[in-house]
Design an enzyme around this catalytic site. Structure first.
Site, PDB file in Angstrom:
ATOM      1  N   SER A 211       2.836  -1.889  10.630  1.00 18.83           N
ATOM      2  CA  SER A 211       4.265  -1.793  10.980  1.00 18.83           C
ATOM      3  C   SER A 211       5.070  -3.059  10.719  1.00 18.83           C
ATOM      4  O   SER A 211       6.011  -3.371  11.456  1.00 18.83           O
ATOM      5  CB  SER A 211       4.428  -1.370  12.456  1.00 18.83           C
ATOM      6  OG  SER A 211       3.905  -0.077  12.647  1.00 18.83           O
TER       7      SER A 211
ATOM      8  N   GLU B 241      -7.052   4.705   7.644  1.00 20.61           N
ATOM      9  CA  GLU B 241      -6.946   6.136   7.345  1.00 20.61           C
ATOM     10  C   GLU B 241      -8.224   6.666   6.700  1.00 20.61           C
ATOM     11  O   GLU B 241      -8.566   7.838   6.858  1.00 20.61           O
ATOM     12  CB  GLU B 241      -5.708   6.375   6.454  1.00 20.61           C
ATOM     13  CG  GLU B 241      -4.423   6.284   7.281  1.00 20.61           C
ATOM     14  CD  GLU B 241      -3.243   5.644   6.568  1.00 20.61           C
ATOM     15  OE1 GLU B 241      -3.213   5.632   5.321  1.00 20.61           O
ATOM     16  OE2 GLU B 241      -2.333   5.150   7.279  1.00 20.61           O
TER      17      GLU B 241
ATOM     18  N   ASN C 293       0.859  -1.186   0.000  1.00 24.17           N
ATOM     19  CA  ASN C 293       0.000   0.000   0.000  1.00 24.17           C
ATOM     20  C   ASN C 293       0.896   1.237   0.000  1.00 24.17           C
ATOM     21  O   ASN C 293       1.507   1.560   1.015  1.00 24.17           O
ATOM     22  CB  ASN C 293      -0.901  -0.028   1.255  1.00 24.17           C
ATOM     23  CG  ASN C 293      -1.725   1.244   1.389  1.00 24.17           C
ATOM     24  OD1 ASN C 293      -1.871   2.000   0.428  1.00 24.17           O
ATOM     25  ND2 ASN C 293      -2.264   1.485   2.573  1.00 24.17           N
ATOM     26  N   TRP C 294       0.944   1.916  -1.151  1.00 18.55           N
ATOM     27  CA  TRP C 294       1.834   3.079  -1.277  1.00 18.55           C
ATOM     28  C   TRP C 294       1.242   4.342  -0.654  1.00 18.55           C
ATOM     29  O   TRP C 294       1.899   5.369  -0.626  1.00 18.55           O
ATOM     30  CB  TRP C 294       2.174   3.314  -2.751  1.00 18.55           C
ATOM     31  CG  TRP C 294       3.344   2.501  -3.226  1.00 18.55           C
ATOM     32  CD1 TRP C 294       3.862   1.385  -2.636  1.00 18.55           C
ATOM     33  CD2 TRP C 294       4.158   2.760  -4.377  1.00 18.55           C
ATOM     34  NE1 TRP C 294       4.945   0.923  -3.345  1.00 18.55           N
ATOM     35  CE2 TRP C 294       5.147   1.753  -4.430  1.00 18.55           C
ATOM     36  CE3 TRP C 294       4.157   3.727  -5.380  1.00 18.55           C
ATOM     37  CZ2 TRP C 294       6.118   1.704  -5.436  1.00 18.55           C
ATOM     38  CZ3 TRP C 294       5.110   3.678  -6.390  1.00 18.55           C
ATOM     39  CH2 TRP C 294       6.083   2.677  -6.416  1.00 18.55           C
TER      40      TRP C 294
ATOM     41  N   GLU D  14      -5.786  -5.192  10.653  1.00 21.92           N
ATOM     42  CA  GLU D  14      -4.845  -4.107  10.876  1.00 21.92           C
ATOM     43  C   GLU D  14      -5.251  -3.339  12.133  1.00 21.92           C
ATOM     44  O   GLU D  14      -6.110  -2.440  12.055  1.00 21.92           O
ATOM     45  CB  GLU D  14      -4.845  -3.138   9.688  1.00 21.92           C
ATOM     46  CG  GLU D  14      -4.450  -3.761   8.374  1.00 21.92           C
ATOM     47  CD  GLU D  14      -3.825  -2.738   7.434  1.00 21.92           C
ATOM     48  OE1 GLU D  14      -2.670  -2.953   7.065  1.00 21.92           O
ATOM     49  OE2 GLU D  14      -4.464  -1.738   7.103  1.00 21.92           O
TER      50      GLU D  14
ATOM     51  N   GLY E 232       2.502  -1.111   4.423  1.00 17.69           N
ATOM     52  CA  GLY E 232       2.442   0.293   4.028  1.00 17.69           C
ATOM     53  C   GLY E 232       3.833   0.843   3.817  1.00 17.69           C
ATOM     54  O   GLY E 232       4.476   0.593   2.789  1.00 17.69           O
ATOM     55  N   GLY E 233       4.328   1.562   4.810  1.00 14.85           N
ATOM     56  CA  GLY E 233       5.625   2.252   4.718  1.00 14.85           C
ATOM     57  C   GLY E 233       6.747   1.451   4.075  1.00 14.85           C
ATOM     58  O   GLY E 233       7.408   1.937   3.148  1.00 14.85           O
TER      59      GLY E 233
HETATM   60  C1  PEP Z   1      -1.113   0.196   5.942  1.00 18.55           C
HETATM   61  O1  PEP Z   1      -1.060   1.275   5.391  1.00 18.55           O
HETATM   62  O2  PEP Z   1      -2.089  -0.553   5.737  1.00 18.55           O
HETATM   63  C2  PEP Z   1      -0.034  -0.213   6.832  1.00 18.55           C
HETATM   64  C3  PEP Z   1      -0.090  -1.403   7.380  1.00 18.55           C
HETATM   65  O3  PEP Z   1       0.953   0.690   7.025  1.00 18.55           O
HETATM   66  P1  PEP Z   1       2.362   0.426   7.763  1.00 18.55           P
HETATM   67  O4  PEP Z   1       2.925  -0.863   7.230  1.00 18.55           O
HETATM   68  O5  PEP Z   1       3.191   1.617   7.385  1.00 18.55           O
HETATM   69  O6  PEP Z   1       2.080   0.346   9.225  1.00 18.55           O
END
Ligand code: PEP
Length: 246
Positions: free
Chosen positions: A207, A96, A6-7, A163, A228-229
């Site tokens: 994360s 989000e 997920n960008w 999540e 995500g990140g």
């Molecule tokens: C996400 O955006 O769904 C996510 C899990 O972000 P991150 O990996 O940055 O926590």
């Protein structure tokens, strides 16, 4: 195993070249059976799809409007538009977007409209930190799943991403014991809502990195990751894949 990148609101046309290593990895025999889906911002969906044309990597959107038809919804994109450019997946109910106002009713409408266009849905569920502290996690997960799936027919086209909202982008992940319990609870809730969901895929997101993935992957019932990140950097994303496959 399924890996979803997920960008979020990152990336422009120049970043497409950074995908070469992941395309290379996807063609290696060892990784032939993993499913890879990239969810860039809407502006990069078409470009990314073309980039992946000779690979088995799919593209997905990060959201869609709940209205199935075209209409006066300035700034919005619906599932019909996503389908028309070859998008295969769509993330619905991301934390989000819940923060921005998506509730279970809107999420339910989005799911129905996405499935109507034969898109595969990645449904995000998870509790806030407040709800976790109040020991409401199971109740919240049940509510989110039940309401989101209300009168939804093609449930076999939904992948579930657990999540915890407090784990997204914070560097904090749930304790193994807690995560194990929550995955078991989700599985039970899914089956109680619809028997067809007994083989539903459940991903973990929040994360994830190349260090913690080695522990998380040992948890029974986790079929992959929503990242995500760390997915913005091909090397980090590849590391996550390699550490969880070996
Ligand atoms: C996400 O955006 O769904 C996510 C899990 O972000 P991150 O990996 O940055 O926590």
């Amino acid at each position: 195993m399924i890996y979803i990148a997920n960008w979020k609101m990152h990336g422009n046309s120049r970043d497409i070249e950074s995908l070469n290593p992941i395309i290379k990895l996807s063609k290696q025999k060892k990784y032939r059976n993993i499913k890879l889906v990239y969810c860039p911002p809407y502006t990069l969906l078409d470009l990314m799809k073309r980039k992946f044309i000779n690979s088995k990597i799919h593209v997905g959107a990060q959201n869609c409007h709940f209205n199935s038809e075209y209409g006066a919804f300035t700034g919005s994109i619906n599932s019909k538009m996503l389908k028309s450019i070859g998008t295969k997946y769509v993330i619905i109910g991301h934390s989000e977007n819940r923060t921005d106002g998506d509730n279970d009713l809107i999420i339910n409408k989005k799911i129905k409209s996405a499935l109507q266009e034969n898109l595969k849905v990645i449904l995000c569920i998870g509790e806030t930190l407040f709800e976790k502290r109040k020991k409401l996690t199971k109740k919240i997960l049940k509510k989110q799943i039940k309401n989101s799936l209300y009168k939804v027919k093609k449930v076999e086209n939904i992948i579930f991403a657990y999540e915890p909202r407090w784990a997204i982008g914070t560097g904090i992940i749930p304790k193994t014991k807690t995560l194990t319990k929550n995955i078991i609870d989700i599985k039970k809730i899914l089956i109680s809502v619809n028997k067809k969901l007994n083989s539903a895929k459940i991903l973990y997101g929040g994360s994830v990195n190349s260090q913690n993935v080695k522990e998380i992957v040992k948890i029974k019932g986790i079929d992959g990751f929503l990242v995500g990140g760390a997915s913005l950097n091909s090397k980090k994303f590849i590391d996550i894949i390699k550490k969880s496959i070996n």
